[in-house]
Design a protein around this motif. Structure first.
Motif, PDB file in Angstrom:
ATOM      1  N   LYS A 130       0.837  -1.206   0.000  1.00  0.00           N
ATOM      2  CA  LYS A 130       0.000   0.000   0.000  1.00  0.00           C
ATOM      3  C   LYS A 130       0.873   1.258   0.000  1.00  0.00           C
ATOM      4  O   LYS A 130       0.653   2.182  -0.776  1.00  0.00           O
ATOM      5  CB  LYS A 130      -0.954  -0.005   1.187  1.00  0.00           C
ATOM      6  CG  LYS A 130      -2.080  -1.016   1.052  1.00  0.00           C
ATOM      7  CD  LYS A 130      -2.980  -1.034   2.262  1.00  0.00           C
ATOM      8  CE  LYS A 130      -4.072  -2.071   2.104  1.00  0.00           C
ATOM      9  NZ  LYS A 130      -4.976  -1.856   0.979  1.00  0.00           N
ATOM     10  N   THR A 188      -1.181  -1.067  10.258  1.00  0.00           N
ATOM     11  CA  THR A 188      -2.114  -2.177  10.069  1.00  0.00           C
ATOM     12  C   THR A 188      -2.321  -2.919  11.378  1.00  0.00           C
ATOM     13  O   THR A 188      -1.359  -3.259  12.065  1.00  0.00           O
ATOM     14  CB  THR A 188      -1.587  -3.144   8.986  1.00  0.00           C
ATOM     15  OG1 THR A 188      -1.418  -2.409   7.769  1.00  0.00           O
ATOM     16  CG2 THR A 188      -2.545  -4.291   8.752  1.00  0.00           C
ATOM     17  N   THR A 194      -4.591   1.636   8.009  1.00  0.00           N
ATOM     18  CA  THR A 194      -4.829   3.074   8.034  1.00  0.00           C
ATOM     19  C   THR A 194      -3.704   3.737   7.248  1.00  0.00           C
ATOM     20  O   THR A 194      -2.519   3.533   7.555  1.00  0.00           O
ATOM     21  CB  THR A 194      -4.851   3.617   9.472  1.00  0.00           C
ATOM     22  OG1 THR A 194      -5.869   2.923  10.208  1.00  0.00           O
ATOM     23  CG2 THR A 194      -5.144   5.102   9.490  1.00  0.00           C
ATOM     24  N   LEU A 220      -6.171   7.154  -1.337  1.00  0.00           N
ATOM     25  CA  LEU A 220      -6.816   6.076  -0.587  1.00  0.00           C
ATOM     26  C   LEU A 220      -7.338   5.001  -1.544  1.00  0.00           C
ATOM     27  O   LEU A 220      -7.146   3.807  -1.319  1.00  0.00           O
ATOM     28  CB  LEU A 220      -7.949   6.622   0.276  1.00  0.00           C
ATOM     29  CG  LEU A 220      -8.779   5.574   1.027  1.00  0.00           C
ATOM     30  CD1 LEU A 220      -7.913   4.779   1.995  1.00  0.00           C
ATOM     31  CD2 LEU A 220      -9.931   6.256   1.751  1.00  0.00           C
ATOM     32  N   ALA A 221      -7.972   5.429  -2.619  1.00  0.00           N
ATOM     33  CA  ALA A 221      -8.493   4.471  -3.606  1.00  0.00           C
ATOM     34  C   ALA A 221      -7.367   3.657  -4.221  1.00  0.00           C
ATOM     35  O   ALA A 221      -7.502   2.439  -4.426  1.00  0.00           O
ATOM     36  CB  ALA A 221      -9.278   5.215  -4.688  1.00  0.00           C
ATOM     37  N   GLN A 228      -6.135   0.986  -1.827  1.00  0.00           N
ATOM     38  CA  GLN A 228      -7.068  -0.144  -1.729  1.00  0.00           C
ATOM     39  C   GLN A 228      -6.965  -1.082  -2.927  1.00  0.00           C
ATOM     40  O   GLN A 228      -7.526  -2.172  -2.908  1.00  0.00           O
ATOM     41  CB  GLN A 228      -8.497   0.376  -1.578  1.00  0.00           C
ATOM     42  CG  GLN A 228      -8.711   1.058  -0.245  1.00  0.00           C
ATOM     43  CD  GLN A 228     -10.051   1.750  -0.142  1.00  0.00           C
ATOM     44  OE1 GLN A 228     -10.559   2.314  -1.112  1.00  0.00           O
ATOM     45  NE2 GLN A 228     -10.618   1.723   1.047  1.00  0.00           N
ATOM     46  N   LYS A 229      -6.234  -0.659  -3.959  1.00  0.00           N
ATOM     47  CA  LYS A 229      -6.082  -1.482  -5.158  1.00  0.00           C
ATOM     48  C   LYS A 229      -4.641  -1.954  -5.351  1.00  0.00           C
ATOM     49  O   LYS A 229      -4.280  -2.401  -6.439  1.00  0.00           O
ATOM     50  CB  LYS A 229      -6.508  -0.679  -6.391  1.00  0.00           C
ATOM     51  CG  LYS A 229      -7.971  -0.309  -6.401  1.00  0.00           C
ATOM     52  CD  LYS A 229      -8.287   0.537  -7.613  1.00  0.00           C
ATOM     53  CE  LYS A 229      -9.728   0.978  -7.590  1.00  0.00           C
ATOM     54  NZ  LYS A 229     -10.040   1.911  -8.673  1.00  0.00           N
ATOM     55  N   CYS A 230      -3.831  -1.876  -4.311  1.00  0.00           N
ATOM     56  CA  CYS A 230      -2.436  -2.291  -4.481  1.00  0.00           C
ATOM     57  C   CYS A 230      -2.385  -3.766  -4.863  1.00  0.00           C
ATOM     58  O   CYS A 230      -3.296  -4.530  -4.546  1.00  0.00           O
ATOM     59  CB  CYS A 230      -1.619  -1.994  -3.228  1.00  0.00           C
ATOM     60  SG  CYS A 230      -1.750  -3.213  -1.909  1.00  0.00           S
ATOM     61  N   HIS A 246      -2.911  -6.392  -2.018  1.00  0.00           N
ATOM     62  CA  HIS A 246      -4.299  -6.373  -1.530  1.00  0.00           C
ATOM     63  C   HIS A 246      -5.166  -7.203  -2.486  1.00  0.00           C
ATOM     64  O   HIS A 246      -5.934  -8.058  -2.053  1.00  0.00           O
ATOM     65  CB  HIS A 246      -4.797  -4.929  -1.454  1.00  0.00           C
ATOM     66  CG  HIS A 246      -6.171  -4.771  -0.901  1.00  0.00           C
ATOM     67  ND1 HIS A 246      -6.464  -3.867   0.081  1.00  0.00           N
ATOM     68  CD2 HIS A 246      -7.342  -5.380  -1.179  1.00  0.00           C
ATOM     69  CE1 HIS A 246      -7.753  -3.929   0.381  1.00  0.00           C
ATOM     70  NE2 HIS A 246      -8.302  -4.841  -0.385  1.00  0.00           N
ATOM     71  N   LYS A 247      -4.995  -6.964  -3.782  1.00  0.00           N
ATOM     72  CA  LYS A 247      -5.751  -7.737  -4.783  1.00  0.00           C
ATOM     73  C   LYS A 247      -5.409  -9.224  -4.688  1.00  0.00           C
ATOM     74  O   LYS A 247      -6.287 -10.075  -4.757  1.00  0.00           O
ATOM     75  CB  LYS A 247      -5.446  -7.233  -6.192  1.00  0.00           C
ATOM     76  CG  LYS A 247      -6.074  -5.916  -6.541  1.00  0.00           C
ATOM     77  CD  LYS A 247      -5.735  -5.592  -7.983  1.00  0.00           C
ATOM     78  CE  LYS A 247      -6.150  -4.214  -8.383  1.00  0.00           C
ATOM     79  NZ  LYS A 247      -5.766  -3.904  -9.770  1.00  0.00           N
ATOM     80  N   THR A 255      -7.155 -10.838  -1.780  1.00  0.00           N
ATOM     81  CA  THR A 255      -8.618 -10.817  -1.716  1.00  0.00           C
ATOM     82  C   THR A 255      -9.337 -11.237  -2.993  1.00  0.00           C
ATOM     83  O   THR A 255     -10.506 -11.598  -2.935  1.00  0.00           O
ATOM     84  CB  THR A 255      -9.117  -9.399  -1.341  1.00  0.00           C
ATOM     85  OG1 THR A 255      -8.668  -8.460  -2.338  1.00  0.00           O
ATOM     86  CG2 THR A 255      -8.610  -8.975   0.030  1.00  0.00           C
TER      87      THR A 255
END
Length: 135
Positions: free
Chosen positions: A53, A75, A92, A108-109, A112-114, A117-118, A121
């Motif tokens: 992130k 985190t 955070t 922030l967006a 959330q797409k790093c 992370h992908k 998830t």
């Protein structure tokens, strides 16, 4: 790329992790029987998404000329339901610099797409383990 983990027999559980030219001590926690001489595998998992992130935000900000001065990610882990199939990480993002509210939301967006992370998830990870010859 190959990652190698080699046992350090000076401690009950400690291993040395080799990634390219980097060396990291890894160990179990005290309750697990380790000496806490390095991050545990769960720590490394959590750290991977945190670092991703932060690095993604810096990369994106440079690419888009967004005036970011500092990026930090904090985190928190909730593994209380891990055995039930739920592992929660609450990240955070802290960014500083002369940023507009819109730029902060954009960063922030992006965080959330790093990629990690992908990976954690949205991707099916297949792992095979085989028995090799002892060295």
């Amino acid at each position: 790329m190959t990652i190698k983990v080699v046992r350090d027999q000076s401690l009950p559980m400690r291993h040395i992790l080799h990634v390219r030219n980097h060396i990291v001590s890894v160990d179990g926690t005290l309750p697990e029987g380790g000496n806490d001489a390095g991050p545990s595998p769960h720590d490394l998992y959590d750290a991977a998404v945190s670092a991703c992130k932060a690095l993604t935000v810096v990369w994106y900000a440079k690419r888009k000329n967004i005036p970011v001065e500092d990026v930090q990610v904090t985190t928190e882990r909730d593994d209380s339901e891990e055995r039930k199939g739920v592992y929660r990480l609450a990240a955070t993002l802290h960014v500083s610099g002369p940023l507009t509210g819109e730029q902060r939301e954009e960063l922030l967006a992006v965080a959330q797409k790093c990629p990690v992370h992908k990976l954690m998830t949205a991707v099916t990870t297949e792992i095979t383990t085989v028995l090799g010859q002892s060295e």
